[in-house]
Design a protein around this motif. Sequence first.
Motif, short mmCIF file in Angstrom:
data_model
loop_
_atom_site.label_atom_id
_atom_site.label_comp_id
_atom_site.label_asym_id
_atom_site.label_seq_id
_atom_site.Cartn_x
_atom_site.Cartn_y
_atom_site.Cartn_z
N ALA A 37 0.84 -1.21 0.00
CA ALA A 37 0.00 0.00 0.00
C ALA A 37 0.87 1.25 0.00
O ALA A 37 0.59 2.21 -0.73
N ALA A 38 1.93 1.25 0.77
CA ALA A 38 2.83 2.40 0.82
C ALA A 38 3.54 2.58 -0.52
O ALA A 38 3.69 3.70 -1.02
N ARG A 39 3.97 1.49 -1.13
CA ARG A 39 4.64 1.55 -2.43
C ARG A 39 3.68 2.12 -3.48
O ARG A 39 4.06 2.95 -4.30
N ALA A 40 2.42 1.68 -3.48
CA ALA A 40 1.44 2.18 -4.44
C ALA A 40 1.21 3.68 -4.24
O ALA A 40 1.08 4.44 -5.20
N HIS A 41 1.19 4.13 -3.00
CA HIS A 41 1.03 5.55 -2.69
C HIS A 41 2.19 6.35 -3.28
O HIS A 41 1.98 7.39 -3.92
N ILE A 42 3.39 5.87 -3.08
CA ILE A 42 4.59 6.55 -3.62
C ILE A 42 4.54 6.60 -5.14
O ILE A 42 4.81 7.63 -5.75
N GLU A 43 4.17 5.49 -5.77
CA GLU A 43 4.10 5.45 -7.23
C GLU A 43 3.06 6.42 -7.76
O GLU A 43 3.28 7.07 -8.78
N ARG A 44 1.90 6.54 -7.07
CA ARG A 44 0.88 7.51 -7.50
C ARG A 44 1.40 8.93 -7.41
O ARG A 44 1.18 9.75 -8.29
N GLU A 45 2.11 9.24 -6.31
CA GLU A 45 2.68 10.58 -6.16
C GLU A 45 3.72 10.85 -7.24
O GLU A 45 3.75 11.94 -7.81
N ASP A 46 4.58 9.89 -7.52
CA ASP A 46 5.59 10.04 -8.57
C ASP A 46 4.92 10.26 -9.92
O ASP A 46 5.33 11.12 -10.70
N LEU A 47 3.88 9.48 -10.22
CA LEU A 47 3.16 9.62 -11.48
C LEU A 47 2.50 10.99 -11.56
O LEU A 47 2.52 11.64 -12.61
N GLY A 48 1.94 11.44 -10.46
CA GLY A 48 1.32 12.76 -10.43
C GLY A 48 2.32 13.86 -10.74
O GLY A 48 2.01 14.80 -11.47
N ALA A 49 3.53 13.74 -10.22
CA ALA A 49 4.57 14.73 -10.49
C ALA A 49 4.96 14.72 -11.96
O ALA A 49 5.14 15.78 -12.58
N VAL A 50 5.09 13.54 -12.54
CA VAL A 50 5.43 13.43 -13.97
C VAL A 50 4.32 14.03 -14.82
O VAL A 50 4.59 14.80 -15.76
#
Length: 80
Positions: A37-50
Amino acid sequence: MAVRRVTGSWEGAVAGRAREDVAAGRAKSRSSWLNEAARAHIEREDLGAVLAELLDDAGGPITEAELADAGARLSATQPR
């Protein structure tokens, strides 16, 4: 991959869902469930920044006029 032990408090519903997912075999353990769940949260934030960077590079959000123009062009090319 190095693993670090941390301690935290979970809302009851979150802890219950983790427990259910482990019992149903959808997660190996509550620790792995939370890590995913934490990894998915980080990936969503990274994708949002991109995506925000791409939007800036493209000149910002689509305007109402651009959207209306695109809609008109699409409806003109669709068979009736």
